[in-house]
Design a protein around this motif. Structure first.
Motif, PDB file in Angstrom:
ATOM      1  N   TYR A  54       4.468  -1.206 -10.762  1.00  0.00           N
ATOM      2  CA  TYR A  54       5.386  -0.311 -10.059  1.00  0.00           C
ATOM      3  C   TYR A  54       4.814   1.092 -10.125  1.00  0.00           C
ATOM      4  N   TYR A  55       5.134   1.875  -9.120  1.00  0.00           N
ATOM      5  CA  TYR A  55       4.583   3.214  -9.019  1.00  0.00           C
ATOM      6  C   TYR A  55       5.541   4.074  -8.218  1.00  0.00           C
ATOM      7  N   GLY A  56       5.733   5.293  -8.663  1.00  0.00           N
ATOM      8  CA  GLY A  56       6.616   6.185  -7.938  1.00  0.00           C
ATOM      9  C   GLY A  56       6.598   7.573  -8.535  1.00  0.00           C
ATOM     10  N   TYR A  57       7.530   8.405  -8.095  1.00  0.00           N
ATOM     11  CA  TYR A  57       7.611   9.791  -8.535  1.00  0.00           C
ATOM     12  C   TYR A  57       8.990  10.045  -9.127  1.00  0.00           C
ATOM     13  N   THR A  58       8.996  10.690 -10.292  1.00  0.00           N
ATOM     14  CA  THR A  58      10.239  10.922 -11.021  1.00  0.00           C
ATOM     15  C   THR A  58      10.508  12.405 -11.171  1.00  0.00           C
ATOM     16  N   VAL A  59      11.776  12.792 -11.039  1.00  0.00           N
ATOM     17  CA  VAL A  59      12.205  14.136 -11.403  1.00  0.00           C
ATOM     18  C   VAL A  59      13.352  13.982 -12.400  1.00  0.00           C
TER      19      VAL A  59
ATOM     20  N   ALA B  53      13.099   1.011  -1.931  1.00  0.00           N
ATOM     21  CA  ALA B  53      14.348   1.763  -1.841  1.00  0.00           C
ATOM     22  C   ALA B  53      14.137   2.942  -0.907  1.00  0.00           C
ATOM     23  N   GLU B  54      15.033   3.112   0.047  1.00  0.00           N
ATOM     24  CA  GLU B  54      14.947   4.223   0.991  1.00  0.00           C
ATOM     25  C   GLU B  54      15.290   5.550   0.326  1.00  0.00           C
ATOM     26  N   GLU B  55      16.142   5.503  -0.677  1.00  0.00           N
ATOM     27  CA  GLU B  55      16.540   6.721  -1.370  1.00  0.00           C
ATOM     28  C   GLU B  55      16.089   6.656  -2.821  1.00  0.00           C
ATOM     29  N   ALA B  56      16.244   7.766  -3.539  1.00  0.00           N
ATOM     30  CA  ALA B  56      15.850   7.800  -4.943  1.00  0.00           C
ATOM     31  C   ALA B  56      16.714   6.844  -5.759  1.00  0.00           C
ATOM     32  N   ILE B  57      16.068   6.138  -6.682  1.00  0.00           N
ATOM     33  CA  ILE B  57      16.804   5.303  -7.623  1.00  0.00           C
ATOM     34  C   ILE B  57      17.343   6.223  -8.716  1.00  0.00           C
ATOM     35  N   LYS B  58      18.665   6.282  -8.851  1.00  0.00           N
ATOM     36  CA  LYS B  58      19.293   7.192  -9.800  1.00  0.00           C
ATOM     37  C   LYS B  58      19.556   6.458 -11.110  1.00  0.00           C
TER      38      LYS B  58
ATOM     39  N   TYR C  11      14.185   8.477  -9.298  1.00  0.00           N
ATOM     40  CA  TYR C  11      12.883   7.827  -9.208  1.00  0.00           C
ATOM     41  C   TYR C  11      12.644   7.402  -7.765  1.00  0.00           C
ATOM     42  N   TYR C  12      11.612   7.973  -7.144  1.00  0.00           N
ATOM     43  CA  TYR C  12      11.262   7.645  -5.764  1.00  0.00           C
ATOM     44  C   TYR C  12      10.213   6.539  -5.782  1.00  0.00           C
ATOM     45  N   LEU C  13      10.670   5.342  -5.553  1.00  0.00           N
ATOM     46  CA  LEU C  13       9.823   4.160  -5.671  1.00  0.00           C
ATOM     47  C   LEU C  13       8.852   4.065  -4.500  1.00  0.00           C
ATOM     48  N   GLU C  14       7.570   4.037  -4.792  1.00  0.00           N
ATOM     49  CA  GLU C  14       6.537   3.886  -3.774  1.00  0.00           C
ATOM     50  C   GLU C  14       6.040   2.447  -3.684  1.00  0.00           C
ATOM     51  N   ASP C  15       6.007   1.770  -4.806  1.00  0.00           N
ATOM     52  CA  ASP C  15       5.463   0.407  -4.809  1.00  0.00           C
ATOM     53  C   ASP C  15       6.030  -0.345  -6.009  1.00  0.00           C
TER      54      ASP C  15
ATOM     55  N   MET D 194       0.850  -1.188   0.000  1.00  0.00           N
ATOM     56  CA  MET D 194       0.000   0.000   0.000  1.00  0.00           C
ATOM     57  C   MET D 194       0.883   1.235   0.000  1.00  0.00           C
ATOM     58  N   LEU D 195       0.521   2.217  -0.796  1.00  0.00           N
ATOM     59  CA  LEU D 195       1.297   3.443  -0.850  1.00  0.00           C
ATOM     60  C   LEU D 195       1.084   4.238   0.420  1.00  0.00           C
ATOM     61  N   ARG D 196       2.198   4.822   0.921  1.00  0.00           N
ATOM     62  CA  ARG D 196       2.100   5.646   2.113  1.00  0.00           C
ATOM     63  C   ARG D 196       2.225   7.096   1.691  1.00  0.00           C
TER      64      ARG D 196
END
Length: 372
Positions: free
Chosen positions: A197-202, A164-169, A181-185, A1-3
């Motif tokens: 898979y789901y997350g946030y990318t910059v 991953a605790e930190e962003a995947i570079k 990429y900040y992996l949420e799930d 579940m996404l937090r």
């Protein structure tokens, strides 16, 4: 579940004061429990090139140039992701403070795979294939901090999870982007053979070594964008699907197989107004088959895919073309999106076919502007 600490929608109504608009979001990032500021936290609009770090006092200033809806994200190691959707329509300087809650990790009875053992190495291969994809651009991508990714396998559900605790570079030499990429799930269920898979990318644009390399990156970015899910939604919003090379068909499953309606579907009569003047909704049932006619299948796709696995119901005239299909997740009635291709709820639908083949390696930012 996404937090998510917060997932809300803020309406920002501004009054224009100049022709060249600039929208500024500023504030302070703090610990929700202690109130202490969080220096060097990452603050960004997801899926864009707009991102900054907080200063030594936890302050941030984020500027954007295009109106629309953005997912504003704040991330700090050891804290839950803070996510809030912001809809910008006119110019103004907005203040938004963000309080992050400490992360609570509970893996229960599952066992985290030890780094560098054979299981970890095998799971990493699977992760990279499902995360980056199998395209030519995927072959030019490199995860720079693989050791930041952990795995655990739930035997009861037969599912592999990654976190991953930190962003995947990710260094993408094919498109000239550095991604965080900040992996949420992330999950791969081996019983159903479905992955998610789901997350946030910059995104950050890489500095080219030469004008030739820059031209190649620009060409590759446009190729990646044209025919993509983002391009499809942007074209649908503008009523330019046919002009941009798309053919839409309806399909449904019946006993013994899947039936595809041979007649093209006109989405202009299906789209309806969304939550605001900036968005529209696409309601549908069963499946939408989307053929992109301006570009053929890549060699990587043909080598990867079983020729009979694309679809038994696709017309022979579609052989060799990029065919994708989408279906809504159970309980969802429509997909809502804006003119940029931004989708309000990206996990409200499932993509398969060519769009299922292209992954993170073929992503371009939401604020990407193709050449005219």
């Amino acid at each position: 579940m996404l937090r998510h600490t917060l997932k809300a929608l803020v309406f920002i109504l501004f009054f224009p004061v100049c022709l060249q608009a600039q929208y500024t979001i500023r504030g302070v990032v703090t610990d929700a429990e202690t109130g202490e500021t969080l220096p060097f936290a990452n603050v960004f609009f997801a899926e864009t090139t707009y991102g900054v770090s907080t200063d030594s006092e936890g302050r941030y200033v984020l500027n954007v140039t295009d109106p629309g809806t953005y997912d504003l994200i704040a991330r700090f190691v050891g804290y839950q992701t803070y996510a809030i959707s912001i809809r910008i329509s006119e110019e103004r300087d907005l203040r938004l403070d963000m309080a992050l809650k400490p992360e609570e990790v509970n893996l229960g009875s599952v066992v985290v795979t030890a780094k560098k053992d054979k299981d970890w190495e095998r799971y990493m291969v699977i992760f990279k294939e499902l995360f980056l994809g199998y395209s030519a651009n995927a072959a030019k991508c490199k995860i720079l901090n693989e050791q930041a990714i952990d795995f655990y396998f739930d035997k009861k559900s037969n599912t592999l999870y990654a976190f991953a605790e930190e962003a995947i570079k990710v260094e993408n030499k094919g498109l000239g982007y550095m991604l965080e990429y900040y992996l949420e799930d992330f999950s791969m269920n081996y019983s159903s053979m479905l992955s998610l898979y789901y997350g946030y990318t910059v995104f950050t644009e890489m500095k080219p070594r030469s004008k030739r390399q820059l031209r190649r990156w620009e060409e590759n970015r446009e190729i990646a964008y044209k025919g993509s899910l983002q391009h499809f939604f942007a074209s649908a919003f503008k009523g330019r699907l046919e002009e941009e090379g798309y053919i839409i068909q309806e399909a449904k499953d019946i006993k013994g197989g899947r039936v595809l309606n041979p007649n093209p579907m006109d989405l202009s009569g299906v789209l309806r107004q969304g939550q605001s003047q900036l968005s529209v909704q696409l309601p549908f049932e069963n499946y939408l088959y989307v053929t992109y006619t301006r570009e053929g299948q890549s060699e990587e796709f043909r080598q990867f895919n079983n020729p009979s696995g694309l679809s038994l119901s696709v017309s022979a005239t579609r052989v060799g073309e990029q065919v994708s299909w989408i279906s809504l997740v159970e309980g969802k009635k429509a997909i809502e999106f804006e003119s940029s291709g931004y989708v309000y709820d990206p996990i409200s639908f499932i993509t398969q076919g060519y769009w299922g083949f292209e992954k993170v390696a073929d992503m371009v930012p939401i604020n990407y502007k193709p050449r005219q």
